[in-house]
Write an enzyme that holds these catalytic residues in place. Structure first.
Site, PDB file in Angstrom:
ATOM      1  N   SER A   1       0.835  -1.191   0.000  1.00  0.00           N
ATOM      2  CA  SER A   1       0.000   0.000   0.000  1.00  0.00           C
ATOM      3  C   SER A   1       0.876   1.250   0.000  1.00  0.00           C
ATOM      4  O   SER A   1       1.738   1.389  -0.866  1.00  0.00           O
ATOM      5  CB  SER A   1      -0.948  -0.049   1.212  1.00  0.00           C
TER       6      SER A   1
ATOM      7  N   ASP B   1      -8.701  -6.760  -4.366  1.00  0.00           N
ATOM      8  CA  ASP B   1      -8.252  -5.430  -3.941  1.00  0.00           C
ATOM      9  C   ASP B   1      -8.803  -4.397  -4.914  1.00  0.00           C
ATOM     10  O   ASP B   1      -8.344  -4.295  -6.051  1.00  0.00           O
ATOM     11  CB  ASP B   1      -6.716  -5.392  -3.920  1.00  0.00           C
TER      12      ASP B   1
ATOM     13  N   HIS C   1      -7.836  -5.386  -0.084  1.00  0.00           N
ATOM     14  CA  HIS C   1      -6.542  -4.712  -0.042  1.00  0.00           C
ATOM     15  C   HIS C   1      -5.678  -5.188   1.130  1.00  0.00           C
ATOM     16  O   HIS C   1      -4.463  -5.333   1.011  1.00  0.00           O
ATOM     17  CB  HIS C   1      -6.787  -3.203   0.054  1.00  0.00           C
TER      18      HIS C   1
END
Lengths: 396, 219
Positions: A168, A334, A367
């Site tokens: 991320s 995601d 995610h």
């Protein structure tokens, strides 16, 4: 510092106490002679970086692995977090015998610039005033975070990293590392990320920031001075963001339409559904460990991230003639950083002739999957690092 | 000249790189040591592993199936998930010494475009494919009256990924049309032995079960 009004909770993260004197952390101080040059066009000095290390640096100084944490992460990657009392956020991946093996590698993880757990950020004391910076803290970018990490590396006397890894916002830092310091990165593992924040992602972040700023206790960012805390705003921001870290399928699997501790709806706005109760808990526990202004700064840093823009709009130029080995991983569910984002990185790397592996892992966990026990991710990371270690001449 | 290959009978062959597959060994012998190689449709990465361990190549792979990619990456290979039909365009000219298409040609939607991209990206192309002109396949259609199924090609016609079969003769024609120069060719019979090098092409087309071609650009 005597006239600073501290938040009452002694253990609250984001209080100047934790922001300036983090527990169970190493702190590197950089004085006026070592300013951090920021993309905003200003220099920050003095500043400090809180970090943790695990394992031992070898004699050749060739086994260092930098872990970059995500938006609300911290440097307590593989040991108990002193603020929450919970295990480190990536113990599944980092530790003795884990894929990022601390018996083999020297692992470094630092709190990012703009953070609130010991690295300089809006909750830190501004030495010019003796009071918390608040919104006087300069706006930080992903590249600024990486510049600071490079200065930490210099301080530690480490020329090159064997690997940089993160997911991320951590993955964005990994990509920035590979672009800014290609000669210092042997292997790069950017997970569940992109080379730029999409309009949808900026939109979600803006909703979160507006929630914080709409809380009357935010006080134009001066809440630490006025002894208030925009808890409700930050909790709502976290609740909204948390949904984006999961997936429709995962929420359905975990909660469905089940009711919370009751057999019938109450015909009120109480948390009737389990998913509501869960989100409220996520929000309220988050505000205990995070500073609201820090949340504004770090979401902004992600929004500003657009690696190609720094290279004339051509992403391939960011990785031109890169000798770094890349392993890119995305997850099918995601929707914050979809596989198409990772594929764009792969295309740019291939165009530059870089050595790249790319895998998409099938999961319904959304995610956040990069943080979880995904056996394929662990096997891929281990295989990639083992092979890179062999090429680097590291002993097994 | 290459030395003739013996069929693998070693019990450990399955555990050796490449799982002891004869067509892999034939491909490997066409690759110069230390070369930069792209394997298009690399499956579980065994050919790349064989090339890395025996020819010391700098290898990359593209594979369509998620399982194949993840298995390859876990072996430490530089493999990306992608499609030969759509993703070869991303690679720059002359990026590789060799681009390999092993047992994948017949599964591509646009074999001619794939071949042209291979010869653009790489200085050489190595293509191995099952020969649809083999006598057993001809017999199955002629006397069985059904779509052929063999040990190597075990799919039913309605669920096969193989949509563009060709014969050795067909492939030679494609090479001429695309301006590819044939540098080496090997045909293997059903037992994995090479056919005589001086045999005529019609003999290869009838008795070769698989073929491996080393191609380069015609200047």
């Amino acid at each position: 510092m005597a006239d600073v009004q501290l938040n009452p909770a002694p253990d609250a993260a984001g209080s100047p106490r934790e922001a300036d004197n983090p527990r169970d952390s190493l702190v590197a101080h950089f004085g006026p002679d070592k300013p951090l040059k920021l993309d905003a066009g200003v220099e920050l000095a003095p500043f400090q970086i809180a970090y943790k290390t695990y394992g031992t640096l070898n004699a050749q100084r060739s086994n260092a692995v930098m872990i970059c944490h995500a938006l609300t992460g911290d440097h307590h990657v593989a040991s108990t977090n002193p603020v929450t009392g919970k295990p480190g956020w990536w113990e599944i991946m980092v530790g003795p015998g884990r894929p990022i093996d601390t018996e083999r590698y020297f692992v470094i993880c630092s709190n990012v610039m703009g953070g609130c757990l010991g690295t300089s950020g809006p909750a830190s004391i501004n030495p010019a005033t003796g009071k918390p910076y608040g919104l006087d803290f300069p706006v930080i970018t992903i590249r600024d975070m990486v510049r600071a990490q490079a200065m930490l590396l210099d301080r530690l006397g480490i020329e090159t990293l064997f690997a940089v890894a993160g997911g991320s916002m951590g993955g964005m830092q990994v990509l920035q590392w590979a672009a800014s310091y290609p000669e210092r990165v042997f292997a790069a593992l950017p997970l569940a990320c992109a080379t730029r924040h999409s309009a949808q992602n900026i939109a979600f972040h803006e909703v979160g920031r507006q929630a914080v700023m709409a809380d009357p206790e935010w006080k134009q960012g001066r809440y630490l001075l006025e002894d208030t805390n925009p808890r409700r705003g930050l909790a709502v921001a976290r609740m909204g963001a948390h949904i984006t870290y999961l997936s429709d399928a995962a929420l359905h699997r975990k909660f469905g339409r089940r009711l919370q501790d009751r057999s019938n709806p109450t015909f009120s706005f109480d948390a009737d559904f389990e998913v509501e109760s869960y989100l409220r808990h996520q929000g309220s526990s988050f505000v205990e460990r995070f500073d609201a202004n820090s949340y504004l700064y770090l979401t902004r840093a992600m929004d500003y991230f657009d690696l190609a823009a720094d290279y004339g709009g051509v992403l391939a130029k960011a990785f031109k003639e890169s000798q770094t080995r890349f392993c890119i991983v995305s997850f099918t569910s995601d929707w914050l950083f979809p596989t198409s984002d990772s594929r764009a990185i792969v295309h740019a790397l291939n165009a530059g002739g870089a050595r790249v592996s790319f895998a998409e892992i099938a999961t319904d966990k959304g995610h956040d999957a990069f943080l979880l026990d995904e056996p394929e991710l662990l096997a891929i990371t281990r295989g990639f690092l083992d092979s890179a270690a062999k090429a680097r001449g590291l002993k097994g | 000249m290459l030395t003739p290959l013996q069929p693998q009978t070693d019990v450990n062959a399955a555990r050796a790189p490449g799982n002891g597959r004869v067509d892999y060994l034939v491909v490997a012998q066409m690759i110069d040591p230390g070369a930069k190689v792209l394997d298009v449709g690399c499956g579980d990465g065994e050919l790349l592993r064989l090339l890395a361990e025996t020819r010391n190549v700098d290898g990359r792979g593209i594979e369509l199936s998620r399982e194949g990619v993840n298995e390859s990456v876990a072996k430490g290979l530089a493999v990306v998930q992608g499609d030969a039909d759509t993703d070869l365009g991303d690679y720059p000219d002359d990026a590789f010494d060799y681009v390999i298409l092993s047992q994948t040609l017949q599964a591509t939607r646009h074999p001619r475009q794939v071949l042209e991209h291979m010869l653009r990206i790489g200085r050489h192309a190595v293509v191995s494919f099952p020969n649809f002109g083999h006598w057993r396949i001809r017999l199955q259609i002629m006397f069985g009256g059904h779509m052929p199924r063999t040990d190597n090609l075990s799919y039913s016609w309605y669920d096969t990924p193989n949509i563009h079969f060709c014969t050795i003769k067909d492939f030679r024609q494609l090479c001429e049309q695309t301006g590819a120069k044939m540098e080496k060719a090997v045909a293997l019979n059903a037992w994995g032995s090479r056919l005589r090098l001086n045999a005529p092409w019609w003999f290869w087309n009838l008795f070769g079960e698989q073929a491996v071609f080393l191609l380069s650009r015609k200047d």
